[in-house]
Design a protein around this motif. Sequence first.
Motif, short mmCIF file in Angstrom:
data_model
loop_
_atom_site.label_atom_id
_atom_site.label_comp_id
_atom_site.label_asym_id
_atom_site.label_seq_id
_atom_site.Cartn_x
_atom_site.Cartn_y
_atom_site.Cartn_z
N TYR A 111 0.88 -0.99 0.39
CA TYR A 111 0.08 0.27 -0.14
C TYR A 111 0.88 1.65 0.29
N CYS A 112 2.15 1.23 0.76
CA CYS A 112 2.95 2.51 0.97
C CYS A 112 4.01 3.24 -0.40
N THR A 113 3.61 1.91 -1.32
CA THR A 113 4.65 1.80 -2.76
C THR A 113 3.11 2.49 -3.58
N LYS A 114 2.53 1.28 -3.88
CA LYS A 114 1.17 2.06 -4.38
C LYS A 114 0.25 3.52 -4.58
N SER A 115 0.95 4.56 -3.02
CA SER A 115 0.88 5.59 -2.91
C SER A 115 1.48 6.67 -3.92
#
Length: 452
Positions: A111-115
Motif C-alpha cells: 500500500y505504501c508504494t501504491k501511494s
Amino acid sequence: MSNRVPHQINIIVAMYLGYAAMMICRQMVTILSPALLADETLALSKTNLGDFAAYGTLGALVGKLIWGPLADKIGGRLTMLMGIFLTALFIIAFGLSTNVMAFTGCSFLLYCTKSSGWPGMTKLIGQWYHPQHYGRVWSILATSSRFSVVLATFFFGWLLSFMPWRTVAFIAAALALIIFIGCYIYLKEKPDNPAFFKVNESHSDNKGDNKDNHKTDNSVQARAEKQALDNKYNHPLKDTDTIAGLVAFAKSPRVWLVVIMLMVLTCMMAFLDFVAVYLMESYQLSPSKAAMASTVFPLGSLTGLLAAIAFYDRCSKRGIRTVLTIALILSLLSVLTLQYLPWFNLSAQMNFSVALGAIFLFAFSISPAYYLPMSIFSIEYGGPHSATLVCLIDAFGFAASAIFAFIGGRLADSAGGWSSFMNMLILISAVGILSVWAFMHAEYRAAKQSVE
C-alpha cells in the motif's frame, strides 16, 4: 497543435495502464482474502484480514507523506515508474508469505508504494493538460482504478477457483511488470514545446475579445479559461519551497474542508475491503463466488466515474455541489437498505440481488465525490506543490480509513456481527452528506468571487 493531442493520448494511456497495474497489485490483498480465510494452514480470522487492511492503509498513509514531496522534486514519470515496479515486487513477496506478520508487513509495503500513483499522475496532468480539462482527465484516469479492480476481481477470482492463491498472486505481479515496460517507453515528464498550450490561450483570448457578440455565459467561460491558464503559469506559490507551501495549506479553510470530506469518503470507500467477506458470510457463498460477486462495488464506482466524464467539466461549481450532495444522500439510502433488508422477508435470491444493487448504488454515488473534487483542487490550489497537497489530503483520509478497518473487522467479529458494522457505516454516510456539501459550497463561493 497537430502534435499536442497524440502526445496527450500517449500520456493518458500510459498513466491509465500504469495506475491499473498498481491497483491490481494493491487489490490482490482483498481478492485473495476469502481464499486466505479458507486456507486452514494459515489459521487466519476476519480480525486478521481487518488488520491487513488497516496496516495496509497505514502504509498508504506513510507512503503519501513520502511520495508527495518526492514527486514534486523528481517529477511524475519517475514517481510512477518506481511505484509500478515496487508494487509488483511486494505482491510477489505477499505470495511467498506464510504467517500473519509477513502478510501484514507486505500489505504495509504494498500500500505504501501504491501511494505513488496519484501524486505521480497529479504532476503529469498539471504538465500535459489544460486546466479546463482537469475534470475530464481525472474522470478518465479514475476509471482506471475501478475498471482494473472489476476486471482483476473477476479474472483473479475465476483463477482462484482452480489455482492456488499463491500462483494467482504471482500472475498479477507478472502482468504489472509487463505494463511497467510499456510505461517506461511511453511516459514522458513534460512537453518539449514551451508553447504547448498557446493555442488554448489564443482560443480563450478570442472568446474574450468577441464577448459582446456572445451570450454572457460564453464570456464568463472565456474569462474562466484565461484565468485558469494565468493561475497555472503565475501561481501564487510559484518559486516557494515545500515548507512555505505547507504553511499556506495549513492556513486555508478550503484545505481543511477537503481534508474532512476525504476522511469521511475514504472510510466509505474502505467498505470495498469487506464486501467479499460480507457477501460470503451473509449469503453463504464460496470464496471464489464471493470474490467475483464483490466486483459489484468497483463496477458501481466505475459507472459513477463514467457518468462524471459526461457532466463534471460542463457543470458550474454550484451544479456540482447539488449533484454530489444528492449522490451522497443516495449512498446513505443504500446502506440503510443493506441494514434493514431482512425486515422485508424476501426470498434468499431476492435478498442477494437487492444487496448487490444496493452495493452498486453505494459505490456509484460516492466515487465522483471521492476522486474528482480533491484531485482537481490539489492541482489548482497546490500549483508547484500539487503532489504534496494531494498526498497530504490523502494521508488524512487513509488515517481515518485505517481506524475504520481496525474497528470494522472487530465489529464484524463481535456479537452484533455485520449489523454492528452497518450501523457504523450508516453514521459515516450521514456525515458524508454534510462534508461534501460544505466543501463544494466553499468551492462555489471561491469560483464566484474569482470571476466577479
